[in-house]
Design a protein around this motif. Sequence first.
Motif, PDB file in Angstrom:
ATOM      1  N   LEU A 162       0.819  -1.209   0.000  1.00  0.00           N
ATOM      2  CA  LEU A 162       0.000   0.000   0.000  1.00  0.00           C
ATOM      3  C   LEU A 162       0.853   1.260   0.000  1.00  0.00           C
ATOM      4  O   LEU A 162       0.361   2.344   0.294  1.00  0.00           O
ATOM      5  CB  LEU A 162      -0.931  -0.003   1.224  1.00  0.00           C
ATOM      6  CG  LEU A 162      -1.809  -1.245   1.372  1.00  0.00           C
ATOM      7  CD1 LEU A 162      -2.649  -1.149   2.647  1.00  0.00           C
ATOM      8  CD2 LEU A 162      -2.703  -1.436   0.160  1.00  0.00           C
ATOM      9  N   ALA A 163       2.127   1.108  -0.387  1.00  0.00           N
ATOM     10  CA  ALA A 163       3.068   2.228  -0.336  1.00  0.00           C
ATOM     11  C   ALA A 163       2.657   3.376  -1.235  1.00  0.00           C
ATOM     12  O   ALA A 163       2.998   4.533  -0.974  1.00  0.00           O
ATOM     13  CB  ALA A 163       4.471   1.751  -0.704  1.00  0.00           C
ATOM     14  N   SER A 164       1.911   3.075  -2.302  1.00  0.00           N
ATOM     15  CA  SER A 164       1.500   4.145  -3.222  1.00  0.00           C
ATOM     16  C   SER A 164       0.565   5.142  -2.549  1.00  0.00           C
ATOM     17  O   SER A 164       0.383   6.259  -3.040  1.00  0.00           O
ATOM     18  CB  SER A 164       0.835   3.562  -4.464  1.00  0.00           C
ATOM     19  OG  SER A 164      -0.349   2.867  -4.124  1.00  0.00           O
ATOM     20  N   TYR A 165      -0.033   4.744  -1.430  1.00  0.00           N
ATOM     21  CA  TYR A 165      -0.923   5.638  -0.691  1.00  0.00           C
ATOM     22  C   TYR A 165      -0.183   6.394   0.417  1.00  0.00           C
ATOM     23  O   TYR A 165      -0.807   7.125   1.179  1.00  0.00           O
ATOM     24  CB  TYR A 165      -2.102   4.855  -0.112  1.00  0.00           C
ATOM     25  CG  TYR A 165      -2.989   4.284  -1.188  1.00  0.00           C
ATOM     26  CD1 TYR A 165      -4.002   5.049  -1.763  1.00  0.00           C
ATOM     27  CD2 TYR A 165      -2.812   2.991  -1.649  1.00  0.00           C
ATOM     28  CE1 TYR A 165      -4.805   4.544  -2.762  1.00  0.00           C
ATOM     29  CE2 TYR A 165      -3.607   2.470  -2.659  1.00  0.00           C
ATOM     30  CZ  TYR A 165      -4.604   3.257  -3.203  1.00  0.00           C
ATOM     31  OH  TYR A 165      -5.399   2.744  -4.211  1.00  0.00           O
ATOM     32  N   GLY A 166       1.127   6.221   0.488  1.00  0.00           N
ATOM     33  CA  GLY A 166       1.934   6.978   1.433  1.00  0.00           C
ATOM     34  C   GLY A 166       2.346   6.179   2.655  1.00  0.00           C
ATOM     35  O   GLY A 166       1.785   5.121   2.953  1.00  0.00           O
ATOM     36  N   PRO A 167       3.354   6.687   3.383  1.00  0.00           N
ATOM     37  CA  PRO A 167       3.867   5.978   4.561  1.00  0.00           C
ATOM     38  C   PRO A 167       2.833   5.822   5.671  1.00  0.00           C
ATOM     39  O   PRO A 167       2.988   4.963   6.542  1.00  0.00           O
ATOM     40  CB  PRO A 167       5.043   6.862   5.012  1.00  0.00           C
ATOM     41  CG  PRO A 167       4.758   8.215   4.436  1.00  0.00           C
ATOM     42  CD  PRO A 167       4.068   7.958   3.142  1.00  0.00           C
ATOM     43  N   GLN A 168       1.795   6.656   5.643  1.00  0.00           N
ATOM     44  CA  GLN A 168       0.739   6.522   6.642  1.00  0.00           C
ATOM     45  C   GLN A 168      -0.062   5.237   6.476  1.00  0.00           C
ATOM     46  O   GLN A 168      -0.919   4.919   7.294  1.00  0.00           O
ATOM     47  CB  GLN A 168      -0.211   7.729   6.599  1.00  0.00           C
ATOM     48  CG  GLN A 168      -1.036   7.859   5.334  1.00  0.00           C
ATOM     49  CD  GLN A 168      -0.327   8.617   4.223  1.00  0.00           C
ATOM     50  OE1 GLN A 168       0.897   8.627   4.158  1.00  0.00           O
ATOM     51  NE2 GLN A 168      -1.088   9.268   3.357  1.00  0.00           N
ATOM     52  N   HIS A 169       0.235   4.478   5.406  1.00  0.00           N
ATOM     53  CA  HIS A 169      -0.432   3.203   5.174  1.00  0.00           C
ATOM     54  C   HIS A 169       0.531   2.022   5.298  1.00  0.00           C
ATOM     55  O   HIS A 169       0.283   0.960   4.738  1.00  0.00           O
ATOM     56  CB  HIS A 169      -1.099   3.186   3.799  1.00  0.00           C
ATOM     57  CG  HIS A 169      -2.307   4.066   3.722  1.00  0.00           C
ATOM     58  ND1 HIS A 169      -2.267   5.351   3.250  1.00  0.00           N
ATOM     59  CD2 HIS A 169      -3.593   3.845   4.087  1.00  0.00           C
ATOM     60  CE1 HIS A 169      -3.468   5.888   3.318  1.00  0.00           C
ATOM     61  NE2 HIS A 169      -4.291   4.995   3.818  1.00  0.00           N
TER      62      HIS A 169
END
Length: 254
Positions: A162-169
């Motif tokens: 889910l890295a494409s959605y950012g480190p918050q994921h």
Amino acid sequence: MDAPGDLVGRTHRALRAVAVHEPGGATTTAVAREAGLPRPTVHRLLMSLQGVGLVERESDHWVLGPELYFLGVAAARRYDVTEAALPVVRRLALATGESAFFSARRGEETICLIREDGAFPIRSHVLFEGARFPLGVVSAGMVVLAHLPDREVDDYLGRADLASYGPQHDAAEIRRHIAATRTHGYSVNPGLVVEGSWGLAAAVFDEAGSPRWALTLTGVAHRFGADRIPQLGALLLREAHALSETLARKQTRG
């Protein structure tokens, strides 16, 4: 030559890519990019699908074809739950002033099926009818994931990227949200996908007790203060519980 399974998978990805760009349609290049397939491959697939009415060409854009509608009508007799969910979503939008949604789990994604906007003029546009997100990203996917058994959660987080959605994921953050969701019963997305766009969701269960759907409320951050979130969450849980019972009866009769 593609193996049958490969061909079906590529066709499915191409159709989904066209659907993402509805109602305006998408160019062959856009479909190829969305589907992650070579442009010549996508062009051949779309030309074949056009021949059986599954897509159509409007100017230089591809749109979903009429045959998909007729197939959908036939499938709706077995799978459609939106008739029961629509009044619930409308009631949530009216009661809160926010945008309300009904989403379905499909494998490792949630798909938004219904959107109803409330009276508040500033809205979030992260979710729309037909939008798909992996489990654990938007609030609908988070609440579904949180209600799965630990074994399934561990397996999914061990594979999902889910890295494409950012480190918050990352997996640690998602596990923290799962724990909070299990504590409260509903999920909270504090602007994780688009900054300033918040969401809450409650799971809707089938007759076997599995999280198959979700009800969601979204809006701008200042509408989701600490004093209001518990009220919205309680409302979502009540409506989700009632809808779960309604859909369970519908499935039993079916």
